[in-house]
Design an enzyme around this catalytic site. Structure first.
Site, PDB file in Angstrom:
ATOM      1  N   ASN A   1      33.766  53.182  32.697  1.00 39.07           N
ATOM      2  CA  ASN A   1      33.932  53.272  34.106  1.00 39.07           C
ATOM      3  C   ASN A   1      35.537  53.236  34.279  1.00 39.07           C
ATOM      4  O   ASN A   1      35.809  51.998  34.595  1.00 39.07           O
ATOM      5  CB  ASN A   1      32.985  52.785  34.863  1.00 39.07           C
ATOM      6  CG  ASN A   1      33.379  53.088  36.294  1.00 39.07           C
ATOM      7  OD1 ASN A   1      34.117  53.806  36.945  1.00 39.07           O
ATOM      8  ND2 ASN A   1      32.555  52.088  37.541  1.00 39.07           N
TER       9      ASN A   1
ATOM     10  N   GLU B   1      24.014  45.995  36.486  1.00 38.34           N
ATOM     11  CA  GLU B   1      25.511  45.305  36.386  1.00 38.34           C
ATOM     12  C   GLU B   1      25.325  44.341  37.678  1.00 38.34           C
ATOM     13  O   GLU B   1      25.246  44.571  38.918  1.00 38.34           O
ATOM     14  CB  GLU B   1      26.439  46.571  37.070  1.00 38.34           C
ATOM     15  CG  GLU B   1      26.597  47.536  36.099  1.00 38.34           C
ATOM     16  CD  GLU B   1      28.294  48.039  36.149  1.00 38.34           C
ATOM     17  OE1 GLU B   1      28.747  48.117  35.230  1.00 38.34           O
ATOM     18  OE2 GLU B   1      28.321  48.329  37.454  1.00 38.34           O
TER      19      GLU B   1
ATOM     20  N   GLY C   1      34.268  42.530  36.777  1.00 38.91           N
ATOM     21  CA  GLY C   1      35.522  42.145  37.177  1.00 38.91           C
ATOM     22  C   GLY C   1      35.803  40.858  37.358  1.00 38.91           C
ATOM     23  O   GLY C   1      37.039  40.422  37.806  1.00 38.91           O
TER      24      GLY C   1
ATOM     25  N   SER D   1      31.973  42.579  32.847  1.00 39.65           N
ATOM     26  CA  SER D   1      32.824  41.875  31.974  1.00 39.65           C
ATOM     27  C   SER D   1      32.642  42.142  30.460  1.00 39.65           C
ATOM     28  O   SER D   1      32.694  40.921  29.812  1.00 39.65           O
ATOM     29  CB  SER D   1      32.812  40.480  32.409  1.00 39.65           C
ATOM     30  OG  SER D   1      33.515  40.230  33.867  1.00 39.65           O
TER      31      SER D   1
END
Ligand code: 13P
Length: 257
Positions: A11, A173, A179, A219
């Site tokens: 993504n 997720e 992130g 991550s």
């Protein structure tokens, strides 16, 4: 390790203009030469404005890369300024459309109803939705992560057929791992991915539950993907930051060898 074909999806989020996207996809094509395309499916999700360029590069180079969009309109066509329809994405050769990413839910107020309508819009256009689900930190701390994630799953797939449920891709997720460099442990990922599969089993039976691919995202890097992929119910990864470097993303796709 899974018997389902693993899927590694990158993504790109709001990164890379069409020229940068072209460079990345061409380099990724090169880097994937050592990866057996029969053993893993590699997918990129570029910004809308890069899709035509990606299509041309993939077709011209016969690259072993499938692609899709990061979002899709819930509507078929018409007066929806700024939106992109499923039919437009299909016409660009897209295979996938991500739906309900936490950044869409958080920053664009996407509700469960909207997410559900987008899942249906993707199927109506012949696309495979990648439905993203996952809990914020407070829910994890309260031990409510499975409950929360399954409620998002149920809302997102409400009203789809068993045939569609077997094709859909679910991406777990956890918001706190996106992130942040804070990857869920393989056991954390396995716990929720297994719960997602069992919920699908209860709704649609064994054939659907055994076919559906459940990804982990948050991550993921080449250094942690191998361990995540050893878990029985983790069938791949939805990768943000690490998908922006061809060599690193190809290493993720080639996790087996
Ligand atoms: P990162 O891999 O950058 O944590 O992003 C995960 C993600 O949100 C993919 O959709």
């Amino acid at each position: 390790m899974t018997t389902r074909t693993p899927l590694m999806a990158g993504n790109w989020k709001m990164n890379l203009d069409w020229k940068q996207g072209l460079a990345l996809v061409e380099e990724l094509g090169e880097q994937l030469q050592g990866v057996d395309a029969g053993k893993v499916e590699t997918v990129v999700l570029p910004p809308f404005v890069d899709l035509r360029t990606v299509q041309v590069a993939v077709d011209a180079g016969k690259l072993p890369i499938a692609y899709g969009a990061q979002d899709i309109s819930a509507h078929e066509s018409g007066a929806y300024t700024g939106e992109v329809s499923g039919a437009m994405l299909s016409a660009l050769g897209c295979t996938y459309a991500a739906v309900g990413h936490s950044e869409r839910r958080q920053y664009h107020g996407e509700t469960e109803q909207v997410t559900n309508a987008k899942v249906k819009a993707a199927f109506a256009a012949g696309l495979v939705p990648i439905l993203c689900v996952g809990e914020p930190l407070e829910e994890r701390k309260a031990g409510k992560h499975v409950e929360y994630t399954l409620a998002q799953l149920e809302g997102g797939i409400e009203g789809i057929s068993a045939e569609q449920a077997a094709k859909i891709v679910i991406a777990y997720e956890p918001v706190w791992a996106i992130g942040t460099g804070e990857v869920a442990t393989p056991d954390d990922a396995q716990e929720v991915c297994a719960a997602i599969r069992e919920a699908l089993r209860a709704m649609h039976g064994d054939a659907v539950a055994d076919a559906v691919r459940v990804l982990y995202g948050g991550s993921v890097k080449s250094s942690n993907v191998g361990e995540l992929m050893q878990r029985a119910d983790v069938d791949g990864a939805l990768v943000g930051g690490a998908s922006l470097k061809a060599e690193e993303f190809a290493k993720i796709a080639g996790f087996q060898g």
